[in-house]
Motif scaffolding. Structure first.
Motif, PDB file in Angstrom:
ATOM      1  N   THR A  89       0.835  -1.198   0.000  1.00 14.84           N
ATOM      2  CA  THR A  89       0.000   0.000   0.000  1.00 14.84           C
ATOM      3  C   THR A  89       0.871   1.249   0.000  1.00 14.84           C
ATOM      4  O   THR A  89       0.592   2.211  -0.713  1.00 14.84           O
ATOM      5  N   ASP A  90       1.936   1.238   0.800  1.00 18.42           N
ATOM      6  CA  ASP A  90       2.819   2.400   0.841  1.00 18.42           C
ATOM      7  C   ASP A  90       3.480   2.650  -0.507  1.00 18.42           C
ATOM      8  O   ASP A  90       3.577   3.794  -0.957  1.00 18.42           O
ATOM      9  N   MET A  91       3.917   1.601  -1.162  1.00 20.37           N
ATOM     10  CA  MET A  91       4.534   1.772  -2.480  1.00 20.37           C
ATOM     11  C   MET A  91       3.513   2.327  -3.477  1.00 20.37           C
ATOM     12  O   MET A  91       3.844   3.191  -4.287  1.00 20.37           O
ATOM     13  N   GLN A  92       2.285   1.863  -3.383  1.00 21.80           N
ATOM     14  CA  GLN A  92       1.235   2.379  -4.262  1.00 21.80           C
ATOM     15  C   GLN A  92       0.984   3.856  -3.978  1.00 21.80           C
ATOM     16  O   GLN A  92       0.875   4.662  -4.904  1.00 21.80           O
ATOM     17  N   LEU A  93       0.897   4.222  -2.699  1.00 19.42           N
ATOM     18  CA  LEU A  93       0.681   5.627  -2.339  1.00 19.42           C
ATOM     19  C   LEU A  93       1.843   6.503  -2.805  1.00 19.42           C
ATOM     20  O   LEU A  93       1.629   7.607  -3.312  1.00 19.42           O
ATOM     21  N   MET A  94       3.068   6.015  -2.647  1.00 22.08           N
ATOM     22  CA  MET A  94       4.222   6.784  -3.117  1.00 22.08           C
ATOM     23  C   MET A  94       4.180   6.960  -4.632  1.00 22.08           C
ATOM     24  O   MET A  94       4.502   8.028  -5.145  1.00 22.08           O
ATOM     25  N   ALA A  95       3.772   5.933  -5.331  1.00 25.38           N
ATOM     26  CA  ALA A  95       3.698   6.004  -6.796  1.00 25.38           C
ATOM     27  C   ALA A  95       2.635   6.990  -7.263  1.00 25.38           C
ATOM     28  O   ALA A  95       2.702   7.493  -8.382  1.00 25.38           O
ATOM     29  N   GLU A  96       1.671   7.295  -6.422  1.00 24.34           N
ATOM     30  CA  GLU A  96       0.621   8.243  -6.782  1.00 24.34           C
ATOM     31  C   GLU A  96       1.019   9.692  -6.537  1.00 24.34           C
ATOM     32  O   GLU A  96       0.309  10.611  -6.947  1.00 24.34           O
ATOM     33  N   CYS A  97       2.158   9.913  -5.892  1.00 25.61           N
ATOM     34  CA  CYS A  97       2.644  11.278  -5.669  1.00 25.61           C
ATOM     35  C   CYS A  97       3.102  11.881  -6.994  1.00 25.61           C
ATOM     36  O   CYS A  97       3.563  11.176  -7.882  1.00 25.61           O
ATOM     37  N   GLN A  98       2.974  13.188  -7.107  1.00 29.94           N
ATOM     38  CA  GLN A  98       3.371  13.857  -8.345  1.00 29.94           C
ATOM     39  C   GLN A  98       4.883  13.961  -8.498  1.00 29.94           C
ATOM     40  O   GLN A  98       5.403  13.992  -9.611  1.00 29.94           O
ATOM     41  N   HIS A  99       5.596  14.064  -7.382  1.00 29.30           N
ATOM     42  CA  HIS A  99       7.040  14.240  -7.368  1.00 29.30           C
ATOM     43  C   HIS A  99       7.594  13.424  -6.210  1.00 29.30           C
ATOM     44  O   HIS A  99       6.840  12.957  -5.361  1.00 29.30           O
ATOM     45  N   ALA A 100       8.924  13.303  -6.143  1.00 32.31           N
ATOM     46  CA  ALA A 100       9.493  12.497  -5.059  1.00 32.31           C
ATOM     47  C   ALA A 100      10.895  12.953  -4.694  1.00 32.31           C
ATOM     48  O   ALA A 100      11.668  13.367  -5.546  1.00 32.31           O
ATOM     49  N   ILE A 101      11.184  12.835  -3.416  1.00 32.96           N
ATOM     50  CA  ILE A 101      12.546  12.883  -2.896  1.00 32.96           C
ATOM     51  C   ILE A 101      12.788  11.476  -2.382  1.00 32.96           C
ATOM     52  O   ILE A 101      12.043  11.000  -1.524  1.00 32.96           O
ATOM     53  N   ILE A 102      13.801  10.820  -2.933  1.00 30.60           N
ATOM     54  CA  ILE A 102      14.002   9.425  -2.554  1.00 30.60           C
ATOM     55  C   ILE A 102      15.302   9.232  -1.794  1.00 30.60           C
ATOM     56  O   ILE A 102      16.235  10.018  -1.908  1.00 30.60           O
ATOM     57  N   SER A 103      15.316   8.169  -1.036  1.00 29.83           N
ATOM     58  CA  SER A 103      16.550   7.725  -0.393  1.00 29.83           C
ATOM     59  C   SER A 103      17.192   6.685  -1.305  1.00 29.83           C
ATOM     60  O   SER A 103      16.673   6.376  -2.373  1.00 29.83           O
ATOM     61  N   ASN A 104      18.281   6.128  -0.883  1.00 31.64           N
ATOM     62  CA  ASN A 104      19.004   5.127  -1.668  1.00 31.64           C
ATOM     63  C   ASN A 104      18.437   3.739  -1.385  1.00 31.64           C
ATOM     64  O   ASN A 104      19.103   2.861  -0.894  1.00 31.64           O
ATOM     65  N   SER A 105      17.201   3.567  -1.726  1.00 34.52           N
ATOM     66  CA  SER A 105      16.472   2.346  -1.398  1.00 34.52           C
ATOM     67  C   SER A 105      15.579   1.954  -2.566  1.00 34.52           C
ATOM     68  O   SER A 105      14.930   2.810  -3.172  1.00 34.52           O
TER      69      SER A 105
END
Length: 135
Positions: free
Chosen positions: A72-88
């Protein structure tokens, strides 16, 4: 996505406060009205960091979610318009799957510490994604 917890003190421990501060500032330059929805496995550290990071960041930490609802978290993150990501990979794949014609993804320029630091430069870099120094 702020990944700490299991990454702290390991070869993966690369995303410093400076990295996240730079990434937040850059995202705010690109999108002045941005609201940050924060996924993390270290809510206490993240909240303290964001409160002191800079002036009045508009953010929401999605509490109690880390590792309990990974799909669910990955799906919610994928629905964001932009992202700041870690090395993961947990950061990378939702950002890769995000469909936004004008998405901005900010990522660390290296993925690992130690002997693998230089070898990991650009390891997951995608065209158009913005890389920032980790320290």
């Amino acid at each position: 996505h702020i990944r700490r917890g299991d990454f702290c003190g390991t070869i993966h421990d690369v995303c410093s406060e400076k990295y996240y501060s730079r990434a937040i500032a850059r995202m705010r330059e690109l999108h002045p009205e941005v609201v940050f929805y924060v996924f993390t496995n270290d809510e206490e550290w993240t909240d303290a960091f964001l409160q002191k990071a800079s002036d009045k960041i508009n953010y929401v930490i999605l509490r109690g979610r880390s590792e309990s609802n990974p799909i669910t978290d990955m799906q919610l993150m994928a629905e964001c318009q932009h992202a700041i990501i870690s090395n993961s990979g947990f950061s990378f794949f939702p950002s890769f799957l995000t469909y936004s014609e004008h998405k901005h993804v900010i990522m660390p320029e290296v993925w690992f510490n130690g002997e693998l630091k230089e070898k990991s430069r650009d390891i997951f870099h995608m065209p158009g994604w913005l890389q920032l120094p980790i320290d």
